[in-house]
Design a protein around this motif. Structure first.
Motif, PDB file in Angstrom:
ATOM      1  N   GLN A  29       0.822  -1.206   0.000  1.00  0.00           N
ATOM      2  CA  GLN A  29       0.000   0.000   0.000  1.00  0.00           C
ATOM      3  C   GLN A  29       0.857   1.257   0.000  1.00  0.00           C
ATOM      4  O   GLN A  29       0.586   2.209  -0.743  1.00  0.00           O
ATOM      5  N   TRP A  83       0.876   4.044  -3.016  1.00  0.00           N
ATOM      6  CA  TRP A  83       0.646   5.476  -2.818  1.00  0.00           C
ATOM      7  C   TRP A  83       1.878   6.295  -3.166  1.00  0.00           C
ATOM      8  O   TRP A  83       1.767   7.419  -3.683  1.00  0.00           O
ATOM      9  N   ILE A 142       1.809   6.656  -6.866  1.00  0.00           N
ATOM     10  CA  ILE A 142       0.788   7.620  -7.290  1.00  0.00           C
ATOM     11  C   ILE A 142       1.239   9.043  -7.023  1.00  0.00           C
ATOM     12  O   ILE A 142       1.123   9.937  -7.877  1.00  0.00           O
ATOM     13  N   CYS A 173      -2.771   9.826 -12.135  1.00  0.00           N
ATOM     14  CA  CYS A 173      -3.021   9.323 -10.777  1.00  0.00           C
ATOM     15  C   CYS A 173      -4.224   8.385 -10.753  1.00  0.00           C
ATOM     16  O   CYS A 173      -4.222   7.355 -10.070  1.00  0.00           O
ATOM     17  N   THR A 174      -5.256   8.737 -11.532  1.00  0.00           N
ATOM     18  CA  THR A 174      -6.445   7.877 -11.604  1.00  0.00           C
ATOM     19  C   THR A 174      -6.111   6.539 -12.226  1.00  0.00           C
ATOM     20  O   THR A 174      -6.551   5.478 -11.743  1.00  0.00           O
ATOM     21  N   TYR A 230      -4.121   4.546  -9.708  1.00  0.00           N
ATOM     22  CA  TYR A 230      -4.982   4.089  -8.614  1.00  0.00           C
ATOM     23  C   TYR A 230      -5.827   2.897  -9.053  1.00  0.00           C
ATOM     24  O   TYR A 230      -5.952   1.897  -8.306  1.00  0.00           O
ATOM     25  N   LYS A 280      -5.556  -0.844  -7.533  1.00  0.00           N
ATOM     26  CA  LYS A 280      -6.789  -1.384  -6.953  1.00  0.00           C
ATOM     27  C   LYS A 280      -7.081  -2.747  -7.549  1.00  0.00           C
ATOM     28  O   LYS A 280      -7.507  -3.677  -6.832  1.00  0.00           O
ATOM     29  N   LEU A 283      -4.353  -1.757  -2.936  1.00  0.00           N
ATOM     30  CA  LEU A 283      -5.013  -0.677  -2.201  1.00  0.00           C
ATOM     31  C   LEU A 283      -6.370  -1.161  -1.683  1.00  0.00           C
ATOM     32  O   LEU A 283      -6.949  -2.084  -2.217  1.00  0.00           O
TER      33      LEU A 283
END
Length: 322
Positions: free
Chosen positions: A264, A268, A271, A309-310, A313, A317, A322
């Motif tokens: 995690q 991050w 990102i 970033c999207t 993410y 995911k 995440l």
């Protein structure tokens, strides 16, 4: 007073009290015998018993020192039996010792460090005269069975604690106190096994070997004692395995949770690296940077940052990072 009880029995009935220096000529058919129970006796009292009942000096010495493992010794027509008692004190298994001198017309129990007296056991046997009338070997069985039955509540209590600890391990990390308790229980169970193995050997000798004072009809009773010891021994072995698996599983779960946290953090970090890198480029303050005078440069950069970033993410995911 170390002499707890000393009585003459005839045909399963209590006849009268006897003194430890009083030698009684009992009947030869085993229906008449003396049962003496002492706790933490003095050397003088043991010497008196030795003179009265012709006890072997080596057996008397062992009974006084009370540092023996369970065993059966044969001295002429007498048996010397050592059994270890156990009880819990402040979540710790503590041990005592009961030495038994068994003859045709007498049985003498010498207890050290045991919290469970034989008063109730004596009363239970006296309530069934036909069994008590069968002789000293049946009293010996009753005492050994009484001692072994005291093991089970100890192991059941530890089993409940271990199962609770196993459930807690699944819910959260084991703390330092939990790990310390696991190792403490393992040490105690290992020591307990060192008592159970010779106790089983003692019961097995009464089942398989011809010994004086032990009738063939009494052997099934000692077989029952052996089965009880074996049951406790299996439970101890299972608990040791469970404790090992709890500790190992806790380590594996902790490593897994640590890996999840690490992934995690890495996700991050990846990102956040996007806006950090872009902001770092435009924060260099060089004079000739063509993008600085672009009319829509700022919103375009924000859109690019948000898009990247999207995408990152969504990717992490999907990977369940995440």
């Amino acid at each position: 007073m170390t002499v707890i009880a000393a009585f003459l029995y005839r045909n399963g009935q209590r006849v009268r009290p006897v003194a430890i220096d009083e030698r009684i000529n009992c009947a030869a058919d085993k229906s008449e015998f003396v049962w003496i129970g002492v706790a933490d006796p003095t050397v003088e009292e043991m010497q008196t018993l030795a003179r009265t009942y012709n006890l072997h000096p080596l057996a008397v010495e062992d009974a006084i020192k009370a540092n023996q493992l369970p065993k059966v010794d044969l001295y002429g027509d007498q048996l010397f039996v050592v059994a270890r008692t156990a009880h819990l004190e402040d979540e710790t298994i503590c041990y005592g010792e009961t030495a038994l001198f068994v003859g045709h017309d007498h049985i003498i129990s010498v207890r050290h460090g045991s919290t469970r007296g034989h008063v109730m056991l004596r009363q239970e046997l006296e309530a069934v005269p036909q069994r008590l009338a069968q002789g000293t070997d049946y009293v010996l069985h009753a005492i050994l069975d009484f001692i072994v039955d005291g093991y089970l509540p100890i192991i059941e209590g530890i089993e409940d604690e271990v199962l609770t600890m196993e459930q807690q391990m699944i819910d959260h990390f084991l703390g330092r106190d939990d790990v310390t308790r696991i190792f403490s229980l393992r040490r105690q169970l290992i020591r307990f096994q060192r008592i159970l193995v010779p106790m089983q050997e003692v019961a097995t000798k009464f089942v398989k070997i011809d010994l004086p004072c032990i009738d063939a009809d009494a052997r099934p009773y000692f077989s029952d004692v052996r089965d009880h010891v074996r049951r406790v021994q299996v439970m101890v072995e299972d608990l040791r395995e469970i404790l090992s698996s709890v500790f190992e599983s806790s380590n594996l779960l902790e490593q897994q949770r640590t890996g999840d946290i690490t992934r995690q953090l890495a996700a991050w970090a990846a990102i956040l690296a996007v806006p950090t890198a872009i902001a770092g480029i435009y924060g260099m303050n060089f004079e000739h940077m063509p993008e600085l005078r672009t009319r829509y440069g700022y919103p375009v950069v924000l859109v690019v940052i948000a898009s990247l970033c999207t995408l990152l993410y969504a990717r992490f995911k999907k990977l369940k990072w995440l």
